[in-house]
Design an enzyme around this catalytic site. Structure first.
Site, PDB file in Angstrom:
ATOM      1  CG  ASP A  47      20.418  19.165  54.079  1.00 28.05           C
ATOM      2  OD1 ASP A  47      20.371  19.261  55.324  1.00 28.05           O
ATOM      3  OD2 ASP A  47      19.703  19.828  53.319  1.00 28.05           O
ATOM      4  CG  HIS A  50      15.840  17.532  55.266  1.00 25.25           C
ATOM      5  ND1 HIS A  50      15.011  18.544  54.860  1.00 25.25           N
ATOM      6  CD2 HIS A  50      16.954  17.621  54.496  1.00 25.25           C
ATOM      7  CE1 HIS A  50      15.597  19.226  53.886  1.00 25.25           C
ATOM      8  NE2 HIS A  50      16.778  18.694  53.645  1.00 25.25           N
ATOM      9  CE1 TYR A  95      14.512  16.411  52.396  1.00 22.47           C
ATOM     10  CE2 TYR A  95      12.383  16.200  53.473  1.00 22.47           C
ATOM     11  CZ  TYR A  95      13.234  16.877  52.616  1.00 22.47           C
ATOM     12  OH  TYR A  95      12.815  18.011  51.979  1.00 22.47           O
ATOM     13  NE  ARG A 167      15.434  24.302  43.934  1.00 20.48           N
ATOM     14  CZ  ARG A 167      16.730  24.331  44.185  1.00 20.48           C
ATOM     15  NH1 ARG A 167      17.571  24.804  43.260  1.00 20.48           N
ATOM     16  NH2 ARG A 167      17.224  23.908  45.333  1.00 20.48           N
ATOM     17  CE1 TYR A 169      11.966  23.817  47.111  1.00 27.97           C
ATOM     18  CE2 TYR A 169      13.540  25.584  46.723  1.00 27.97           C
ATOM     19  CZ  TYR A 169      13.239  24.233  46.781  1.00 27.97           C
ATOM     20  OH  TYR A 169      14.209  23.308  46.502  1.00 27.97           O
ATOM     21  CG  ASP A 198       9.707  22.410  44.604  1.00 30.86           C
ATOM     22  OD1 ASP A 198       8.695  21.777  45.009  1.00 30.86           O
ATOM     23  OD2 ASP A 198      10.859  21.944  44.647  1.00 30.86           O
ATOM     24  CD  GLU A 225      10.837  19.473  41.977  1.00 34.62           C
ATOM     25  OE1 GLU A 225      11.415  19.246  40.898  1.00 34.62           O
ATOM     26  OE2 GLU A 225      11.418  19.715  43.035  1.00 34.62           O
ATOM     27  CB  THR A 301      19.189  17.152  49.979  1.00 37.65           C
ATOM     28  OG1 THR A 301      18.682  17.442  51.268  1.00 37.65           O
ATOM     29  CG2 THR A 301      20.654  16.741  50.111  1.00 37.65           C
TER      30      THR A 301
HETATM   31 MG    MG Z   1      18.117  19.538  52.125  1.00 39.89          MG
HETATM   32 MG    MG Z   2      11.550  19.859  45.076  1.00 40.42          MG
END
Ligand code: MG
Ligand code: MG
Length: 397
Positions: A47, A50, A95, A167, A169, A198, A225, A301
């Site tokens: 990935d 980013h 990243y 999870r 975000y 998160d 998180e 990721t």
């Molecule tokens: Mg990613």
């Molecule tokens: Mg995270």
């Protein structure tokens, strides 16, 4: 009969792009390592879609890696790792391109050496303590209330596929977050659990504290998180003192893990081979958590099958692993380079038992995917927006 000398002959890098179910495409680099007469190992740099917004020069990178690795004994993992650390040092962000280079080589090396020894990769890591790891499905950050209902439907779809853990975000649109979490509790409260909320370092500790106080009235969740800006050790420690739930943060490198633990910032180290640079580096962080009597979870990721298989072997051998992981990449992407994807069972990633990482790469398919790879990096910003604060200037707005 064990070969006495084996030398690395060639490293090849294959860029590919695979769409996610959510519509965006992610770029990855598949790594092929050849050694001796016929030994092959596969890895991936997972990935690349980013920030920071620059990309590998793959021809340069391949040339450099061939210079570095050609003629070396692939079984001397510590020596190759030591060399790679010199040329691809820790960069200290989420990243890290250096970390991805080391991940790609480390995974391919483990696959190659384990195949050569005719054992699963976890055997190279010392054996296995468990044969599966519970994992959660991601619900990505909502920027508007219009995204609430589609995400609730997604929870229902994933539940039907066996995922009873998610999870979420959060932290960009409080109204959307509270609507989602409230309706989630009504519709799925007794069937699906939330592993984490998160914040992805988007809020300061005080705003994150207020958000969590609100959200915990609506739903139960295991942990929080990244509830402070990146590298804000004081803010993270402040949040943790006020929060009754365990706090986790992504570990960027081994000294960062030490800083997080010694400053009292976290209860849980979020350990990821893509970030730390492979399996050996990840196991060192697990040992660090053990020394601090802290917990470990394995983050993501969004790896493809090869990267996720490596996570499964890490999970098998990790002495500390007391929270579910995030590794459902193979379910998120609509295409991959392996012949048979990794098995999942009831929200668990199963540890593959075949030699090496336990997967077979379909080389014809890889060739097609590489030829057709649309390298959209820097053109389509949708793929990186997930980690971008709302107020950040964008070239498209
Ligand atoms: Mg990613
Ligand atoms: Mg995270």
């Amino acid at each position: 009969m064990r070969e006495l000398t084996v030398q690395i002959k060639r490293v090849q890098l294959f860029p590919i792009a695979t769409p996610r179910q959510t519509g965006i495409a992610n770029q990855h680099v598949i790594v092929k390592l050849e050694a001796g007469e016929s030994h092959v190992g596969w890895g991936e740099m997972s990935d690349l879609s980013h920030v920071p917004m620059y990309q590998f020069d793959l021809a340069d990178l391949a040339r450099m890696l061939n210079e570095l690795l050609r003629g070396k004994d692939p079984r001397n993992l510590v020596k190759i790792e030591d060399d790679l650390m010199k040329f691809y040092p820790d960069e200290g962000h989420l990243y890290s391109r250096s970390g991805l280079v080391r991940q790609g080589i480390d995974l391919a090396l483990h696959d190659l050496v384990a195949r050569l020894e005719r054992v699963p990769v976890y055997d190279l890591l010392g054996g296995k303590l468990r044969d599966r790891m519970r994992v959660c499905y991601p619900i990505f950050r909502m920027r508007s209330v219009a995204e609430v209902e589609p995400n609730l439907q997604r929870v229902g779809e994933q539940l039907a596929r066996g995922f009873d853990l998610i999870r979420v975000y959060v932290g960009t649109n409080w109204e959307a977050d509270t609507q989602f979490l409230g309706q989630f509790a009504d519709r799925f409260g007794d069937k699906v659990q939330i592993k984490s909320l998160d914040f992805s370092n988007l809020l300061d500790w005080r705003r994150a504290t207020m958000a969590v106080e609100r959200y915990q009235e609506l739903v139960d969740f295991m942990l929080v998180e990244s509830p402070a800006p990146r590298n804000d050790f004081d803010g993270l420690a402040e949040f943790r003192r006020r929060c009754r739930r365990p706090v986790s943060e992504h570990v960027l490198h081994i000294h960062h893990g030490w800083q997080l633990l010694s400053h009292g910032c976290v209860d849980i180290l979020n350990v990821s081979p893509y970030l730390l640079g492979g399996l050996r580096a990840s196991l060192r962080l697990v040992a660090l958590a053990e020394a601090a009597r802290a917990s470990v979870l394995i983050g993501t990721t969004q790896e493809l099958n090869l990267g996720t298989a490596a996570v499964a072997h890490l999970a098998a051998a990790a002495r500390i692993l007391d929270y579910p992981g995030d590794n459902t990449g193979p379910h998120l992407y609509t295409d991959d380079v392996v012949k048979t994807p990794l098995p999942y069972e009831q929200s668990h990633l199963l540890v593959p038992e075949g030699p090496g990482l336990g997967l077979e790469v379909d080389e014809a398919k890889l060739a097609t995917m590489t030829t057709n790879a649309e390298w959209t990096f820097g053109v389509d910003l949708t793929g990186v927006i997930d980690r971008t604060p709302q107020n950040r200037p964008s070239p498209t707005a």
